[in-house]
Design an enzyme around this catalytic site. Structure first.
Site, short mmCIF file in Angstrom:
data_model
loop_
_atom_site.label_atom_id
_atom_site.label_comp_id
_atom_site.label_asym_id
_atom_site.label_seq_id
_atom_site.Cartn_x
_atom_site.Cartn_y
_atom_site.Cartn_z
N LYS A 100 -0.36 2.58 14.60
CA LYS A 100 -1.89 2.74 15.11
C LYS A 100 -1.89 3.19 16.60
O LYS A 100 -1.00 2.97 17.38
CB LYS A 100 -2.58 1.32 15.45
CG LYS A 100 -2.96 0.81 13.80
CD LYS A 100 -3.48 -0.74 13.98
CE LYS A 100 -3.76 -1.08 12.63
NZ LYS A 100 -4.91 -0.51 12.04
N ARG A 103 -4.32 -4.28 1.49
CA ARG A 103 -4.55 -4.07 -0.06
C ARG A 103 -3.26 -4.43 -0.87
O ARG A 103 -3.46 -4.98 -1.93
CB ARG A 103 -5.36 -2.92 -0.48
CG ARG A 103 -4.41 -1.55 0.13
CD ARG A 103 -5.36 -0.34 0.19
NE ARG A 103 -6.09 -0.47 1.24
CZ ARG A 103 -7.07 0.65 1.73
NH1 ARG A 103 -7.19 1.77 0.96
NH2 ARG A 103 -7.86 0.48 2.84
N1 BES Z 1 -6.24 -4.06 9.70
C1 BES Z 1 -6.57 -2.85 9.54
C2 BES Z 1 -8.42 -2.95 9.33
C3 BES Z 1 -9.11 -3.30 10.75
C4 BES Z 1 -9.61 -2.02 11.50
C5 BES Z 1 -9.35 -4.54 10.98
C6 BES Z 1 -10.29 -2.58 12.72
C7 BES Z 1 -10.05 -4.65 12.20
C8 BES Z 1 -10.58 -3.63 12.76
C9 BES Z 1 -6.03 -2.05 8.18
O1 BES Z 1 -5.01 -2.70 7.84
C10 BES Z 1 -5.94 -0.90 8.52
O2 BES Z 1 -5.45 -0.39 9.48
N2 BES Z 1 -6.87 -0.05 7.67
C11 BES Z 1 -6.98 1.43 7.86
C12 BES Z 1 -6.78 1.67 6.41
C13 BES Z 1 -6.51 3.49 6.30
C14 BES Z 1 -5.48 3.84 6.75
C15 BES Z 1 -6.88 3.89 4.92
C16 BES Z 1 -8.09 1.87 8.53
O3 BES Z 1 -8.76 1.33 8.56
O4 BES Z 1 -7.99 2.80 9.20
ZN ZN Z 2 -3.32 -1.77 8.73
#
Ligand code: BES
Ligand code: ZN
Ligand code: ZN
Length: 496
Positions: free
Chosen positions: A276, A350
């Site tokens: 990230k 997921r």
């Molecule tokens: N934990 C994150 C989602 C999240 C984002 C929680 C912001 C709280 C605040 C999740 O695991 C994630 O990173 N999701 C990605 C999915 C994508 C790569 C398909 C996202 O939302 O960007």
């Molecule tokens: Zn994630």
């Protein structure tokens, strides 16, 4: 916080602060009128001068200067449209009591407007009051030497219209709902080096012991044996061993139904190999807020002991980019036997939930709710105001949405029909874990739906709702404990 009830009028109660309510349409509550009289109609004068208007979130502090036994009077505006809505009243109580706490009060007293007793019902109303004070005055735990310990320690609830038993029931239920939410908030607030998957499992053991629940912690070796490759794959990039936490509440042994609660327990989500961006990555310590809500709910269910069966399953791990981390392109065989193509290592929630859902089904869950900080897209869609719900069976979706509404955590449904399935079609596996930048929150649902199979299932995406960016009503800046009260309410509804 100690809760006491009295049939004494508010005007006679000695306290650091009393909280009263005002709405333009019905004026001051009867208790407030008596106080106003003793205060030489100071409140009335402020209303005449339009310094008090009764609009929602208005908060006025008046010093009694000895004219009533209470030191300060806090007048809260209830608003025009909102004055009859229980959820808004809970927010108003939270705001008033927090103001009292900020002003240094340790003993407060309050009563409720009569019209709400009729519209909301006594027990629910008292429950909302307790949740308002307990959650509005909540402070997130800190690791500092000097902490401000000034907190409200005693609340006196003045009431003579309701039956004693309904007041008592409301206080008891309110405290249980609030404590469960606080537990969830405390857990999501913990730094990732402190709240590891192992620590989370230990916390679950403590809850089980405290609330008489059965518990099983499935460790790494055992996860191999049961084929939880999806969870194990996500965990591979971290030194911290993953766990599957399983809690059981058997309140209706002769009932065939078992509610399965599956919570995402990623104690830190760096994104893995597809790491990230640096900004705000620290918030990814809260990526176990779903697990926290499930643990909070199990504590409450174990305490209230409704007539139903509940099985909690929490897959927990870290998502890190270590040497052995899973990669984009990996194909994982999940516990269900279905294969997953990894497109994005940051869509890890997921993947671990797939094994969580399968395990819950194997262990006898006949209805499933998963709760997870799953997608940033849910935040884009609904902001922090509402969690997203989606599911595969109308009646069960409605049951969950009703529970959410009743507990003051309104959720909003998104579709997850077959028309969305193509997003996650994989050339090499049964499903892929990411399918482009549109319908991001729904894609999470499409993925999980495959693992829920025919079992009635609802997916709750709390990525937005799990955090508050400012103090607001019962919410304090930081983790909210979102979903906890809805899950408790759902179990209570099932036990009716
Ligand atoms: N934990 C994150 C989602 C999240 C984002 C929680 C912001 C709280 C605040 C999740 O695991 C994630 O990173 N999701 C990605 C999915 C994508 C790569 C398909 C996202 O939302 O960007
Ligand atoms: Zn994630
Ligand atoms: Zn995540």
């Amino acid at each position: 916080m100690e809760w006491m009830k009295t049939s004494e009028a508010l005007v006679k109660i000695p306290a650091d602060a009393v909280i009263v309510f005002y709405a333009e349409s019905f004026g001051l509550t009867s208790d407030a009128k008596e106080i106003d009289k003793r205060m030489d109609f100071q409140i009335s004068r402020l209303i005449e001068e339009k310094e008090i208007t009764g609009k929602y979130e208005e908060c006025t502090v008046i010093y009694s200067c000895g004219r009533v036994p209470a030191n300060k009077i806090i007048v809260i505006g209830l608003g025009k449209e909102k004055q009859c809505k229980l959820n808004d009243f809970r927010q108003s109580v939270a705001m008033g009591s927090r103001k009292a706490q900020e002003l240094g009060a340790s003993k407060i007293a309050l009563s409720v407007p009569d019209h709400l007793i009729k519209s909301a019902g006594s027990t629910d109303l008292v429950q909302a009051v307790v949740e308002g004070v307990e959650l509005g005055c909540y402070e997130h735990p800190v690791y500092k030497k000097d902490v401000n310990n000034q907190k409200i320690s005693q609340v006196i609830f003045a009431e003579h219209m309701m039956s004693q038993s309904s007041v008592e029931a409301g206080i008891e239920r309110g405290i249980v709902f609030a404590e469960a939410t606080k537990l969830a908030r405390n857990l999501s607030h913990q730094p990732a080096n402190i709240l590891t998957p192992t620590k989370l499992a230990n916390v679950a053991c403590e809850i089980a012991a405290r609330c008489d629940l059965d518990i099983e912690i499935i460790d790494e070796k055992e996860l191999e044996n049961i084929g939880a490759r999806a969870l194990l794959s996500v965990a591979k990039g971290s030194k911290e061993p993953p766990k599957m936490i399983v809690l059981r509440y058997q309140g209706a042994p002769n009932d065939k139904e078992t509610l399965g609660l599956v919570g995402k327990g990623v104690t830190f989500d760096s994104g893995g190999i597809q790491i990230k961006p640096a900004t705000n990555m620290d918030w990814m310590k809260t990526d176990m807020a779903g697990a926290a809500a499930v643990l909070g709910a199990m504590e409450a269910i174990g305490t209230l002991r409704p007539y139903c069966n509940v099985l909690a399953v929490i897959p927990t791990c870290e998502n890190m980019p270590g040497n052995y981390a899973y990669r984009p392109s990996d194909v994982i065989t999940s516990m269900s036997g279905k294969t997953i193509e990894v497109i994005h290592t940051d869509a890890e929630g997921r993947i671990i939930l797939a094994d969580g859902l399968t395990y819950a089904k194997q262990q006898g869950a006949t209805k499933l709710v998963d709760i997870a900080t799953l997608t940033g897209a849910s935040l884009v869609a609904l902001g922090r105001e509402k969690a997203i719900a989606m599911g595969n069976e109308r009646d069960f979706i409605k049951e969950v949405l009703d529970a959410a509404e009743k507990s003051g955590e309104p959720m909003w449904e998104l579709p997850v029909g077959e028309e969305y399935d193509y997003y996650l079609k994989s050339d090499i596996a049964d499903i892929k874990n990411e399918g482009g930048s549109t319908a991001g929150a729904i894609q999470g649902g499409v993925f999980l739906k495959l693992f829920a199979e025919e079992t009635p299932w609802v997916h709750l995406d709390i990525a937005g709702a799990s955090l508050a960016h400012q103090d607001h009503g019962i919410y304090r800046k930081g983790s909210t404990g979102s979903g906890t009260r809805s899950l408790i309410q759902l179990a209570l509804q099932m036990g009716l």
